[in-house]
Design an enzyme around this catalytic site. Structure first.
Site, PDB file in Angstrom:
ATOM      1  NE  ARG A  38     -17.239   1.479  17.332  1.00  0.00           N
ATOM      2  CZ  ARG A  38     -17.023   2.211  16.264  1.00  0.00           C
ATOM      3  NH1 ARG A  38     -18.016   2.708  15.568  1.00  0.00           N
ATOM      4  NH2 ARG A  38     -15.780   2.465  15.885  1.00  0.00           N
ATOM      5  NE  ARG A  48     -10.012   4.951  13.977  1.00  0.00           N
ATOM      6  CZ  ARG A  48      -9.990   3.911  14.827  1.00  0.00           C
ATOM      7  NH1 ARG A  48      -8.990   3.061  14.804  1.00  0.00           N
ATOM      8  NH2 ARG A  48     -10.974   3.718  15.670  1.00  0.00           N
ATOM      9  NE  ARG A  62      -8.993   9.304   3.946  1.00  0.00           N
ATOM     10  CZ  ARG A  62      -9.810   8.272   3.961  1.00  0.00           C
ATOM     11  NH1 ARG A  62     -10.859   8.238   3.214  1.00  0.00           N
ATOM     12  NH2 ARG A  62      -9.561   7.232   4.711  1.00  0.00           N
ATOM     13  NE  ARG A  84     -14.084  -1.590  14.998  1.00  0.00           N
ATOM     14  CZ  ARG A  84     -14.475  -0.601  14.210  1.00  0.00           C
ATOM     15  NH1 ARG A  84     -15.657  -0.637  13.645  1.00  0.00           N
ATOM     16  NH2 ARG A  84     -13.705   0.424  13.964  1.00  0.00           N
ATOM     17  CE  LYS A  88     -17.110   9.471   7.787  1.00  0.00           C
ATOM     18  NZ  LYS A  88     -15.788   9.415   7.198  1.00  0.00           N
TER      19      LYS A  88
HETATM   20  P1  AMP Z   1     -11.407   4.317   5.146  1.00  0.00           P
HETATM   21  O1  AMP Z   1     -12.210   3.068   5.160  1.00  0.00           O
HETATM   22  O2  AMP Z   1     -12.109   5.455   4.434  1.00  0.00           O
HETATM   23  O3  AMP Z   1     -10.897   4.733   6.496  1.00  0.00           O
HETATM   24  O4  AMP Z   1     -10.095   4.007   4.255  1.00  0.00           O
HETATM   25  C1  AMP Z   1      -9.186   2.995   4.588  1.00  0.00           C
HETATM   26  C2  AMP Z   1      -7.850   3.232   3.890  1.00  0.00           C
HETATM   27  O5  AMP Z   1      -8.028   3.239   2.467  1.00  0.00           O
HETATM   28  C3  AMP Z   1      -7.211   4.582   4.195  1.00  0.00           C
HETATM   29  O6  AMP Z   1      -6.443   4.534   5.379  1.00  0.00           O
HETATM   30  C4  AMP Z   1      -6.334   4.771   2.974  1.00  0.00           C
HETATM   31  O7  AMP Z   1      -5.172   3.972   3.010  1.00  0.00           O
HETATM   32  C5  AMP Z   1      -7.211   4.240   1.869  1.00  0.00           C
HETATM   33  N1  AMP Z   1      -8.105   5.288   1.312  1.00  0.00           N
HETATM   34  C6  AMP Z   1      -9.467   5.326   1.374  1.00  0.00           C
HETATM   35  N2  AMP Z   1      -9.966   6.412   0.740  1.00  0.00           N
HETATM   36  C7  AMP Z   1      -8.891   7.083   0.256  1.00  0.00           C
HETATM   37  C8  AMP Z   1      -8.724   8.305  -0.488  1.00  0.00           C
HETATM   38  N3  AMP Z   1      -9.777   9.042  -0.866  1.00  0.00           N
HETATM   39  N4  AMP Z   1      -7.459   8.672  -0.813  1.00  0.00           N
HETATM   40  C9  AMP Z   1      -6.393   7.933  -0.457  1.00  0.00           C
HETATM   41  N5  AMP Z   1      -6.468   6.791   0.256  1.00  0.00           N
HETATM   42  C10 AMP Z   1      -7.700   6.358   0.615  1.00  0.00           C
END
Ligand code: AMP
Length: 238
Positions: free
Chosen positions: A129, A190, A90, A178, A15
């Protein structure tokens, strides 16, 4: 009409790379809500502090807060002609909010692109990775045997699982994982979270006739080509 693209896919589907490609190719900003929240780390106010706590606990930030942070970003002048969204929406409530917000601006979602990857490959992409400490070049234990050498080394007392010892053949530099990729359980968690939260959204967008799927096992260039085809067709149709 602007170009409002939503990019979805399990971790490891590519992505980040493809969002960057779309951003460069179409001149629209790449907006990741996770990045927006992480960027708030340096802020001292109560909301910023609460968000850092929620993220650290692995939970989702509330829809209300997420939507407000996104609204702020969408109101910036560089987002007027479109954006590539990554990590948002999300859930269905966020998807509804986005549809309403875009409607109020006379816009709609142009396309939802789902990068499809089987979950075993997704696991191997994350778990395999590795990179050296002083370079951004990333290798994979399972896919790059020409360029790297690696083996497992048992813990002397066998108190811990075997450790990966990997080196770049050309330079002899050692390669490491990592920390969050080294934990197989965390990777599976995840992937599970992705299945729970994203699968219903995929159905939501499929029913809305907005969803296109791309085989993410192809080369990066072929995935980009397929994405270009989808965006061009969707922007002609809208
Ligand atoms: P990501 O980098 O997209 O994995 O996001 C990291 C963290 O940010 C997630 O685990 C959530 O705690 C928060 N987060 C990111 N995008 C959202 C979203 N659309 N809705 C709610 N929490 C979010």
């Amino acid at each position: 009409m602007g170009l409002f693209i939503i990019l979805m896919g399990v971790q490891g589907a590519g992505k980040g790379v493809q969002a960057q490609f779309i951003s460069n190719h179409y001149g629209i900003p790449h907006i990741s809500t996770g990045d927006l929240f992480r960027a708030m780390k340096t802020r001292e106010d109560e909301l910023a502090r609460r968000i850092q706590q929620i993220m650290a606990s692995g939970q989702l930030v509330s829809d209300e807060v997420t939507n407000e942070v996104l609204r702020d970003r969408l109101e910036q002048p560089d987002a007027a002609n479109g954006v590539i969204l990554d990590g948002y929406p999300r859930n269905a409530a966020q998807a509804d909010w986005l549809a309403e917000y875009l409607k109020s601006q006379g816009e709609t979602v142009t396309a939802v692109i789902m990068l499809k990857l089987d979950l075993y490959t997704a696991f191997k992409r994350a778990f395999g990775r590795v990179k050296s400490a002083d370079s951004d070049k990333v290798y994979n234990l399972f896919f790059d045997n020409e360029a790297i050498e690696w083996h497992y080394e048992d813990h002397p007392q066998e108190e811990f699982p075997p450790r990966v010892v990997a080196t770049e053949k050309a330079t002899g530099k050692s390669l490491v994982r990592r920390p969050d990729d080294a934990n197989a359980g965390a990777i599976i968690k995840r992937i599970d979270t992705y299945l729970e939260t994203t699968m219903p959204l995929i159905e939501y967008y499929r029913q809305a006739g907005l969803l296109s799927e791309v085989d993410a096992e192809q080369s990066i260039a072929d995935v980009s080509e397929a994405i270009k085809g989808i965006i061009e067709k969707a922007s002609q149709d809208s």
